[in-house]
Design an enzyme around this catalytic site. Structure first.
Site: not given
Length: 525
Positions: A138, A290
């Site tokens: 922070k 595919h």
């Protein structure tokens, strides 16, 4: 630039920490440390100040409380340019901490061990470590937070170049990594508690169990970006590969031995190939286009399995993805080399096979290994996730029923079992024509089942006479059976459960087909 004058070091994984602390000392950084970390550094000749000396308070509760103190978090969170902060720091004799070097208790590693107790798991939930990490992250404008030993050298190098200082850009990058670290850590804890912890009300003790009937109330997972991909399914879509911290190895953690970079579509098809061949204990090969198999076979060796798989549909095989569940041999490599394929996935490759593939520099060779399979199948939808158990697909022998007048012979039964496994890997509506150990035709993803039957027969390059057929779901009408009979099949395996099952069974009897019901559906959307 912020000069690092004081560092707090408290690490569970001590890899590289002695060397890193030594390089900090080269810049006259004062090192504050705790417990085992402090002992290791002292034994290595590095001067360390105990955390208790900073806080004026001893470590208590078996080490559960040592850094949870205003003089620790005040020194980390205080904003150096804020006058009121400076005033309070002075009034409370707080000392600035410019760098926090912390990694966390090994929670994930602990709960992965066989026989771990609930008490061991809970004791390895780190409290002070995440608190310090979050405080430092922070306040990245003034504090550097280091959570990974992988960053030690780069940070030390920058300190050397910048006279003991780190840039704001570096501190911000470290902060982002720090918050990701605590997020991942909390995710692991939440997943474990949601999935495994139950209170034994009889004696108020915790035991570790796995729920049988319920998915977790909160579903959490975490992935680290492994690499950016050139694009997604199409060039206008961004894509990247993220790797989870699960025990599963699989495609995401596989080694690429050679070839072009992997694409999004490559990875999807590689997963389909590896998933299919992993379902067989015999030597197996498949060729994926595919996500659907256009070839699959069992063989006495990998060369035979490949040649039989390619024979399913040599035209569609061109440019496909090959999967093996055995080491690729030199003989198999020679058979493969004559046709263009995008990639191969296998558990290993003979050196002589790799030598042959070197001539095909664009061919991607992927080496992976059998591992614990992931439990869930996850799909994204707008606004949420769909989570389901993996389709394991094994036949429940207790539910297997022959419903036709004619019983399948042993060869037909082996072919039916083979076709049923393949059917799980074909997009629904799925129809598979097969011989014993060889895929013959595939009808995938059609909007009606009878069309899948027709399409599979139309695509077949090998003779259909004498083959068997597998259907991933029941036949809603008898027309699918009638069409399959025209193609020359002798037996069908399907789940059953249609309101017209009697009509479908009657059609099988009229055509003298054996029909086996599994009682299990294999939709794959």
């Amino acid at each position: 630039m912020n000069k690092v004058k004081r560092a707090l070091i408290s690490v569970s994984d001590k890899s590289g920490i002695v060397e890193f602390a030594g390089r900090l000392k080269n810049h006259s950084v004062e090192i504050i440390s705790t417990g085992g970390t402090a002992n290791l550094l002292r034994q290595s000749g590095i001067a360390v100040r105990d955390i208790a000396d900073l806080t004026g308070f001893p470590e208590i509760l078996g080490g559960r409380v040592k850094t949870l103190h205003p003089k620790v978090h005040g020194g980390i969170l205080s904003i150096r340019e804020d006058a009121e902060h400076q005033k309070q720091v002075s009034e409370n004799a707080i000392e600035y901490i410019d760098m926090v070097v912390v990694n966390l208790y090994p929670f994930r590693e602990t709960v992965a061990k066989a026989g771990v107790t609930a008490e061991e798991a809970i004791e390895n939930i780190d409290i002070g470590g995440p608190s310090m990490i979050r405080s430092a992250a922070k306040n990245f404008h003034d504090v550097a937070v280091v959570t990974s030993s992988e960053d030690y050298n780069a940070i030390a190098d920058e300190l050397d170049k910048q006279d003991g200082s780190l840039s704001l850009q570096t501190r911000f990058g470290l902060a982002k990594k720090a918050f990701a670290t605590t997020a991942k850590y909390d995710t692991a804890i939440a997943s474990f508690l949601n999935d495994s912890m139950f209170l034994n009300d009889a004696n108020e003790t915790l035991t570790i169990e796995k729920p049988i009937d319920e998915l977790p109330a909160t579903f959490t997972f975490f992935g680290n970006k492994e690499m950016n991909l050139r694009y997604g399914e199409n060039p206008h879509q961004r894509a990247a590969l993220y790797v989870t911290d699960s025990e599963e190895q699989g495609i995401a953690r596989a080694d690429k031995l050679q070839g072009k970079e992997l694409s999004f579509n490559n990875l999807i098809d590689l997963e389909a190939a590896w998933s299919l061949v992993s379902d067989f204990s015999d030597t197996a090969c498949c060729i994926i286009k595919h996500t659907n198999p256009c070839g699959a076979a069992l063989g006495a060796d990998v060369q035979e399995a490949f040649e039989k798989a390619k024979a399913t549909d040599p035209v569609s095989a061109f440019g496909g993805i090959i999967g093996f569940n055995r080491t690729v041999t030199e003989a198999a490599a020679r058979a493969i080399a004559g046709t263009f394929f995008e990639a191969i996935v296998a558990p290993d490759y003979e050196d002589s096979a790799l030598d042959i593939f070197k001539a095909k520099k664009n061919l991607r060779l992927i080496k992976t290994r059998t591992s614990k399979n992931s439990q869930y199948d996850i799909r994204s939808i707008s606004g949420g996730l769909l989570v389901q158990d993996k389709d394991r697909g094994v036949i429940d022998e207790g539910k297997l029923r022959v419903v036709s007048s004619r019983q399948p012979d042993e060869a037909e039964m082996r072919a039916l079992r083979f076709a049923w496994v393949l059917c799980k890997h074909v997009k629904s509506n799925a129809i598979v024509y097969a011989n014993e150990g060889q895929l013959v035709g595939v009808g995938a993803g059609q909007m009606s089942r009878v069309d899948s039957v027709k399409f599979g027969a139309m695509k077949a390059q090998l003779p259909l006479t004498g083959t068997v057929l597998a259907s991933d779901a029941f036949f809603p009408f008898r027309d699918g059976v009638d069409e399959a009979a025209k193609a020359g099949i002798t037996a069908i395996i399907q789940p059953g459960g249609s309101v017209r099952d009697e009509e479908v069974i009657q059609a099988a009897n009229e055509h003298n087909l054996a029909m086996v019901l599994t009682g299990m559906r294999h939709f794959k959307h």
